[in-house]
Design a protein around this motif. Sequence first.
Motif, short mmCIF file in Angstrom:
data_model
loop_
_atom_site.label_atom_id
_atom_site.label_comp_id
_atom_site.label_asym_id
_atom_site.label_seq_id
_atom_site.Cartn_x
_atom_site.Cartn_y
_atom_site.Cartn_z
N ILE A 348 0.70 -1.09 0.02
CA ILE A 348 -0.17 0.03 -0.16
C ILE A 348 0.82 1.54 0.00
CG2 ILE A 348 -1.83 1.35 1.33
CD1 ILE A 348 -2.99 -1.32 2.25
N THR A 349 1.87 1.29 0.85
CA THR A 349 2.82 2.34 0.97
C THR A 349 3.45 2.55 -0.42
OG1 THR A 349 4.43 1.17 2.00
CG2 THR A 349 2.93 2.46 3.54
N ARG A 350 3.67 1.60 -1.04
CA ARG A 350 4.58 1.48 -2.17
C ARG A 350 3.78 2.35 -3.18
NH1 ARG A 350 5.16 -1.88 -6.94
NH2 ARG A 350 7.52 -1.84 -7.52
N ARG A 351 2.35 2.28 -3.13
CA ARG A 351 1.53 2.69 -4.27
C ARG A 351 1.36 4.30 -3.74
NH1 ARG A 351 -0.68 -0.39 -8.18
NH2 ARG A 351 -2.24 1.45 -8.87
N THR A 352 1.00 4.55 -2.70
CA THR A 352 0.83 5.78 -2.14
C THR A 352 1.58 6.66 -1.71
OG1 THR A 352 0.40 5.06 0.13
CG2 THR A 352 -1.62 4.84 -1.44
N GLY A 353 2.74 6.11 -1.18
CA GLY A 353 3.97 7.14 -0.70
C GLY A 353 3.68 7.44 0.66
N LEU A 364 -9.18 0.88 -4.25
CA LEU A 364 -10.03 0.01 -4.68
C LEU A 364 -10.43 -0.13 -6.15
CD1 LEU A 364 -12.10 -2.64 -4.03
CD2 LEU A 364 -13.63 -1.02 -3.84
N ARG A 365 -10.41 1.21 -6.80
CA ARG A 365 -10.58 1.29 -8.04
C ARG A 365 -9.28 0.93 -8.90
NH1 ARG A 365 -12.41 7.16 -9.48
NH2 ARG A 365 -14.22 6.12 -8.11
N ASP A 366 -8.23 1.37 -8.19
CA ASP A 366 -6.83 1.49 -8.79
C ASP A 366 -6.09 0.03 -8.63
OD1 ASP A 366 -7.11 3.83 -9.75
OD2 ASP A 366 -5.93 4.85 -8.18
N ALA A 367 -6.49 -0.67 -7.62
CA ALA A 367 -5.67 -1.97 -7.20
C ALA A 367 -6.68 -2.82 -6.63
CB ALA A 367 -4.42 -1.53 -6.41
N PRO A 368 -7.58 -3.32 -7.40
CA PRO A 368 -8.64 -4.33 -6.72
C PRO A 368 -7.76 -5.44 -6.10
CG PRO A 368 -8.82 -4.38 -9.08
CD PRO A 368 -7.93 -3.24 -8.68
N LEU A 370 -4.74 -5.72 -4.56
CA LEU A 370 -4.35 -5.31 -3.50
C LEU A 370 -5.56 -5.25 -2.22
CD1 LEU A 370 -1.87 -4.50 -1.93
CD2 LEU A 370 -2.30 -2.24 -2.69
N ALA A 371 -6.56 -4.81 -2.54
CA ALA A 371 -7.88 -4.83 -1.67
C ALA A 371 -8.05 -6.13 -1.50
CB ALA A 371 -9.01 -4.15 -2.74
N VAL A 372 -7.96 -7.12 -2.18
CA VAL A 372 -8.36 -8.56 -1.71
C VAL A 372 -7.46 -9.07 -0.71
CG1 VAL A 372 -8.78 -10.86 -2.84
CG2 VAL A 372 -9.75 -9.13 -4.12
N LEU A 373 -5.85 -8.77 -0.87
CA LEU A 373 -5.03 -9.18 -0.20
C LEU A 373 -5.07 -8.67 1.11
CD1 LEU A 373 -2.02 -9.16 -2.70
CD2 LEU A 373 -3.20 -11.35 -1.86
N PHE A 374 -5.81 -7.40 1.22
CA PHE A 374 -5.87 -6.78 2.75
C PHE A 374 -7.15 -7.54 3.23
CE2 PHE A 374 -7.82 -3.78 5.36
CZ PHE A 374 -6.74 -3.55 6.21
N ALA A 375 -8.23 -7.37 2.39
CA ALA A 375 -9.63 -7.74 3.29
C ALA A 375 -9.36 -9.38 3.73
CB ALA A 375 -10.21 -8.02 1.99
N ILE A 376 -8.79 -10.10 3.11
CA ILE A 376 -8.90 -11.66 3.54
C ILE A 376 -8.26 -11.66 4.82
CG2 ILE A 376 -8.17 -13.90 3.20
CD1 ILE A 376 -8.76 -13.56 0.22
N PRO A 377 -6.79 -11.17 4.91
CA PRO A 377 -6.20 -11.24 6.37
C PRO A 377 -6.61 -10.50 7.35
CG PRO A 377 -4.75 -10.23 4.81
CD PRO A 377 -5.89 -10.74 4.12
N PHE A 433 -9.41 2.11 0.77
CA PHE A 433 -9.73 1.56 -0.50
C PHE A 433 -11.08 2.24 -0.86
CE2 PHE A 433 -7.18 -1.75 1.65
CZ PHE A 433 -6.32 -2.11 0.37
N TRP A 434 -11.63 3.14 -0.23
CA TRP A 434 -12.99 3.51 -0.69
C TRP A 434 -12.54 5.25 -1.02
CZ3 TRP A 434 -17.59 1.56 2.65
CH2 TRP A 434 -17.89 0.40 2.50
N GLY A 435 -13.65 5.84 -1.66
CA GLY A 435 -13.34 7.22 -1.94
C GLY A 435 -12.70 7.54 -3.42
N GLU A 436 -12.30 8.68 -3.44
CA GLU A 436 -11.56 9.19 -4.72
C GLU A 436 -10.28 8.74 -4.52
OE1 GLU A 436 -13.16 9.92 -7.62
OE2 GLU A 436 -15.07 9.68 -6.65
N PRO A 437 -9.46 8.24 -5.45
CA PRO A 437 -8.17 7.82 -5.59
C PRO A 437 -7.26 9.40 -5.34
CG PRO A 437 -8.95 7.24 -7.52
CD PRO A 437 -10.10 7.96 -6.94
N VAL A 438 -6.20 9.22 -4.36
CA VAL A 438 -5.41 10.46 -4.11
C VAL A 438 -4.12 10.24 -4.88
CG1 VAL A 438 -4.11 11.62 -2.39
CG2 VAL A 438 -6.66 10.67 -2.03
#
Length: 510
Positions: A348-353, A364-368, A370-377, A433-438
């Motif tokens: 996540i920090t790799r993508r967002t800085g 969630l829109r840009d990296a679905p 990654l969202a799955v990889l977070f949601a399951i654990p 993951f929700w909202g508008e991409p930053v």
Amino acid sequence: MSTLLTLPVLLPMLGAALSIVGSRSAALQRVVGVVVLTAVAVLAGVLLVATDRGGPIVAELGGWPAPVGIALVADRLSALLLLVSTLVTLAVLVYAIDQRIADYGRATASTTFHPMYLMLCAGVSLAYLTGDLFTLFVAFELMLTASYVLITRRTGAKRIRAGMTYVTVSLMSSLLFLTAVAMVYAATGTVNLADLAGRVGDLPPGLQTVLAMMLLVVFGIKAAIVPLHFWLPDSYPNAPGPVAALFAGLLTKVSFYALLRTQTLLFPREEPWTLMLVLSVATMLVGVLGALAQNDLNRILSFLLVSHIGFLLFGLAVFDAAGASGATLYAAHHITVLATLFLVSGLITRRTGTVALDQMGGLLRDAPGLAVLFAIPALTLAGVPPTAGFVAKLALLQAGAGSSVAAQVVAGVVVLASLLTLYALVRVWVRVFWGEPVPPLPDDDPSDEVVVGTARSAVPMYAATGGLVAASLAIAVFAGPLAAVTDRAGVDLLDREPYRVAVLGVQEGR
């Protein structure tokens, strides 16, 4: 089979030496690390099957029999945790190798990372397999020495401060540990755990209490039990991403293993341990409430790590076979899921800085994926059915329900802490993951692990993280056979005789 017992310790040490000799070859270091850890995982699987079928396995080093010589001992508990820990270290190593290639583009080898990583793995293996207190101290020092180097790599101002806290607290706990070993030896004339199980009971009750409390404090610091947890939320978030994942998955659980082994073997109890029940409640609630107050993703995960150590303490506090079984099952789940979440945090920090939740959004829109990889654990850690976390917590709740009234009350706190954990992780989900991409933030600190906008692929990083997610799902799928193994391990822990007979060849009282 006893010869195989030495290999989980020797192979990583030999691999570390080979990595130093071949330090000019990045490919050699990477191959050595992956091959060694794969071999250790296979050996751990063999040991688990062998101990489950035939009982504990003992290797007497140097040909000196216990209790005079050093003995390595594998039983169901140590073999299971060794297997899970090695699989996690292998996945984290693959992640770390690809991060170095994908984000930094380095073809050259690291003169410190791979040798120290393998030495830490050797220390973990030794801690699980040793049969005496002094060698356990050596194992912890081996782990901590390697971790000092790993946590201070790519140093920046914040990382140096965090490393100083970590090193200072670790040295203090090591000094207390050595003092405790000296006190035990002065009182009993031995440090062999199996031999101590037959001698500690002959000591005056007051001295037994002092020794038990000394070991509780030593392992309580290392396991981050409240109120001895203060160092962890300041240290782990500032460590390099893969290192934080490795530490979160292994170090506190190795310390809990040592606490579980020493307290059940040396200081048996007929009733639930009231002090441990109190500590488990404090650890669960302080940790999860601390997580709710954070905006830093890694600090949230660090506080949740502390909170869920309390679940392990609850299993120990019940102090019966069902509680020990539940704690063992929860430890196997916890090793996997916390390492996974820290790896996902790195992605996540790799993508967002950034690690700040209020500066993220829209992934969630840009990296679905990654969202799955977070949601399951995340759902697994919260204990949502039918995940591995739910299965492990159900085992703990059943143990508490069949125990004293105090344990039943604490079982209610387990449910409350699980709900608060779910709330904390849902909050992370909404912010990240929700909202508008930053837009990604620029990399203001070149010494930091966060590198934004790289063009290189990170498929192995995602594959390693996905492998750990699959492992947590496998724990849920095979919960029945795994729970049967942990049930037998719990019976052995409270019985003590299988361990003593395997090491000393005598029954208690003879």
